[in-house]
Write a protein that holds these residues in place. Structure first.
Motif, short mmCIF file in Angstrom:
data_model
loop_
_atom_site.label_atom_id
_atom_site.label_comp_id
_atom_site.label_asym_id
_atom_site.label_seq_id
_atom_site.Cartn_x
_atom_site.Cartn_y
_atom_site.Cartn_z
N LEU A 180 0.82 -1.22 0.00
CA LEU A 180 0.00 0.00 0.00
C LEU A 180 0.85 1.27 0.00
N ASN A 181 2.17 1.09 0.03
CA ASN A 181 3.12 2.20 -0.05
C ASN A 181 2.94 3.19 1.10
N LYS A 182 2.78 2.64 2.31
CA LYS A 182 2.67 3.47 3.51
C LYS A 182 3.46 2.83 4.63
N PRO A 183 4.12 3.61 5.48
CA PRO A 183 4.72 3.01 6.67
C PRO A 183 3.63 2.56 7.63
N PRO A 242 -10.51 3.54 5.80
CA PRO A 242 -9.37 2.74 6.25
C PRO A 242 -8.56 2.21 5.07
N ASP A 243 -7.26 2.02 5.31
CA ASP A 243 -6.43 1.36 4.30
C ASP A 243 -6.64 -0.15 4.34
N VAL A 244 -6.80 -0.67 5.54
CA VAL A 244 -6.97 -2.11 5.74
C VAL A 244 -8.15 -2.34 6.66
N VAL A 245 -9.01 -3.27 6.27
CA VAL A 245 -10.11 -3.71 7.13
C VAL A 245 -9.85 -5.14 7.55
N LEU A 246 -9.87 -5.38 8.84
CA LEU A 246 -9.84 -6.72 9.41
C LEU A 246 -11.26 -7.05 9.85
N ALA A 247 -11.67 -8.29 9.71
CA ALA A 247 -13.05 -8.64 10.05
C ALA A 247 -13.12 -9.93 10.82
N VAL A 248 -13.97 -9.94 11.85
CA VAL A 248 -14.24 -11.13 12.65
C VAL A 248 -15.72 -11.43 12.47
N SER A 249 -16.04 -12.48 11.73
CA SER A 249 -17.43 -12.74 11.35
C SER A 249 -17.75 -14.23 11.39
N LYS A 267 -14.34 1.28 -1.68
CA LYS A 267 -13.01 0.89 -2.17
C LYS A 267 -12.06 0.74 -0.98
N LEU A 268 -11.50 -0.45 -0.85
CA LEU A 268 -10.59 -0.74 0.25
C LEU A 268 -9.23 -1.13 -0.29
N GLY A 269 -8.19 -0.79 0.46
CA GLY A 269 -6.86 -1.23 0.07
C GLY A 269 -6.70 -2.72 0.23
N ALA A 270 -7.18 -3.25 1.35
CA ALA A 270 -7.11 -4.69 1.61
C ALA A 270 -8.16 -5.06 2.64
N PHE A 271 -8.65 -6.29 2.54
CA PHE A 271 -9.64 -6.82 3.48
C PHE A 271 -9.13 -8.17 3.94
N VAL A 272 -9.04 -8.35 5.28
CA VAL A 272 -8.47 -9.58 5.84
C VAL A 272 -9.46 -10.18 6.84
N GLY A 273 -9.97 -11.35 6.53
CA GLY A 273 -10.85 -12.06 7.45
C GLY A 273 -10.07 -12.72 8.57
N THR A 274 -10.82 -13.20 9.55
CA THR A 274 -10.22 -13.84 10.72
C THR A 274 -10.88 -15.19 10.91
N GLY A 275 -10.58 -16.13 10.04
CA GLY A 275 -11.23 -17.43 10.11
C GLY A 275 -12.73 -17.29 9.99
N GLY A 276 -13.48 -18.05 10.79
CA GLY A 276 -14.93 -17.93 10.79
C GLY A 276 -15.52 -18.06 9.40
N GLY A 277 -16.46 -17.16 9.09
CA GLY A 277 -17.15 -17.23 7.82
C GLY A 277 -16.28 -17.01 6.60
N ALA A 413 2.61 -15.91 -4.25
CA ALA A 413 2.75 -14.65 -3.52
C ALA A 413 1.38 -13.99 -3.36
N PRO A 414 1.19 -13.21 -2.32
CA PRO A 414 -0.07 -12.46 -2.18
C PRO A 414 -0.19 -11.40 -3.28
N GLN A 415 -1.43 -11.09 -3.63
CA GLN A 415 -1.70 -10.06 -4.64
C GLN A 415 -2.64 -9.03 -4.06
N LEU A 416 -2.33 -7.76 -4.27
CA LEU A 416 -3.18 -6.69 -3.76
C LEU A 416 -4.28 -6.43 -4.79
N ILE A 417 -5.44 -6.99 -4.55
CA ILE A 417 -6.60 -6.89 -5.44
C ILE A 417 -7.70 -6.20 -4.66
N THR A 418 -8.32 -5.19 -5.23
CA THR A 418 -9.42 -4.51 -4.56
C THR A 418 -10.54 -5.49 -4.31
N PRO A 419 -10.88 -5.73 -3.05
CA PRO A 419 -11.90 -6.75 -2.74
C PRO A 419 -13.31 -6.23 -2.93
#
Length: 422
Positions: A180-183, A242-249, A267-277, A413-419
């Motif tokens: 995402l080109n951010k520290p 947000p640049d990144v959304v984490l989700a617990v669902s 439009k999100l930079g990245a979306f990361v689930g936390t197991g679950g659904g 490798a991971p790919q940054l794709i707009t989810p």
């Protein structure tokens, strides 16, 4: 090389597995009969899983992994020459977990129990085993409380909720910040979470892990998993940018959240689930190509580096043969791996399930990472928690949830794709 680490002879398995499969399938009925416990020819273990009620989907999936491991091990000669018999108990809720654990200990002479999928179920069942001087091994529940009680004969072989939070932040630090080109200090991260104890506990751990990597812009947004409309949550998220959304669902809310992010063109930079659904095939089936690019942190999935997960091919083949489908989640593989580790430990006791002998053997036992079907190693800490069980990062691509991090477990490798794109 232990049976956990090596492959299995499929022809030999098919030759000998029939009787074992019948016995396991009938386990709930068999369990009602009197049991003498372990003897010179039979190693009898308690197996507690929710295969009815609200936890049935992943409880059944967990139980399937243990069934496969048991039949494979019996086909390979059992444990120290003894056949393994699982005395099964369906534990759909906490009260039943307690009563069934007592039945196994007092009526069936079971000295070693395993299970349980749900953290509350494990806490209840393992309490009974611990307070009666017996041993319990957890293969799938993630609450930190399970091993933090410091019962000397309660063990957990799978990774925990804290491991999940740590991998979230490690992935942000090692990959997403650069992509995402951010520290890290400038990233805006939002964790959307269902508001039960499950979601709240993950958020608390994630906040601590965020501080460890210098992530200062971290916010949490709760919602009800029972809601039929999450548009207000999505709009608040959109305003926060947000640049990144984490989700617990859970299952239904994971799909609803994804649909409403898509329909509101967020439009999100990245979306990361936390197991679950977000780990379930039903999530991708409901969202189709909109799920492409969604990351997920969870137990090992089947699309993983096979050289890092020896024996996974045998597991997948047997799962497909029995149930004519792909595994529904990583729970079956995790329980398969944990059960094989458990059998290896019991091999060290000569098939003796005496709680003291088992506890001593469990503390001596060691495996390196990358030597089991889930890629896990084995080394207990002072709380009887396996320190070498790991969560991985996966990413949806079509119908596959592919492992992308860490590199040694990844298939690509991971790919940054707009989810959730339209």
């Amino acid at each position: 090389m232990s049976p956990t680490q090596s492959g299995f002879n499929r022809r030999r398995f098919l030759k000998y597995s029939g009787a074992g499969l019948i016995a396991l399938a009938a386990a709930p009925a068999v369990a009602s009969c009197a049991s003498p416990g372990t003897n010179e020819s039979m190693l009898r273990l308690g197996a507690l899983f929710p295969v009815s009620g609200t936890n049935a989907l992943l409880g059944e999936e967990s139980w399937r992994g243990v069934q496969i491991a048991t039949d494979l091990r019996n086909a390979a000669g059992g444990v120290a020459g003894k056949k393994i018999e699982l005395v099964f108990a369906d534990v759909p809720d906490v009260n039943t977990a307690t009563s069934e654990a007592r039945r196994l200990v007092f009526n069936k002479n079971i000295k070693l129990g395993l299970g349980t999928y749900g953290s509350s179920l494990c806490l209840a069942a393992s309490e009974v085993f611990a307070r009666t001087g017996n041993a319990y091994v957890e293969l799938g529940a993630v609450s930190e409380a399970i091993t933090n009680r410091d019962y000397d004969k309660v063990f957990r072989l799978n990774p925990t909720a804290a491991d999940m939070a740590r991998v979230h932040m490690e992935f942000i630090e090692q990959y997403l910040a650069g992509a995402l080109n951010k520290p890290v200090s400038e990233l805006r991260v939002l964790m959307l979470h269902e508001d039960s104890s499950y979601g709240q506990s993950i958020v608390k751990l994630a906040k601590n892990a965020a501080a460890d990597i210098g992530l200062t812009h971290f916010e949490a947004e709760p919602y009800s998993a029972k809601s039929t409309d999450l548009s207000s949550t999505v709009l608040r998220m959109k305003n926060l940018k947000p640049d990144v959304v984490l989700a617990v669902s859970y299952a239904a809310d994971a799909v609803l959240l994804g649909r409403q992010i898509r329909d509101n063109d967020v439009k999100l930079g990245a979306f990361v689930g936390t197991g679950g659904g977000h780990s379930l095939a039903s999530f991708q089936q409901a969202l189709g190509s909109s799920a492409d690019g969604v990351f997920d942190v969870d137990f090992t999935q089947i699309h993983v580096n096979k050289s890092f997960t020896p024996g996974i091919g045998d597991f997948v083949s047997e799962y497909r043969t029995r149930w004519n489908s792909e595994p529904a989640s990583g729970h079956s593989l995790s329980n398969f791996t944990g059960a094989l580790m458990l059998f290896d430990i019991l091999e060290q006791t000569g098939g003796n399930d005496d709680p003291e002998l088992f506890a001593a053997a469990a503390r001596r036992f060691n495996l390196e990472a990358g030597t089991t079907p889930a890629g896990w190693g084995y080394q207990l800490d002072e709380h009887n928690q396996n320190q070498l069980g790991s969560m991985y990062v996966m990413q949806w691509s079509g119908s596959k949830l592919e492992t992308v991090y860490p590199p040694e477990a990844a298939v690509r490798a991971p790919q940054l794709i707009t989810p959730f794109g339209l």
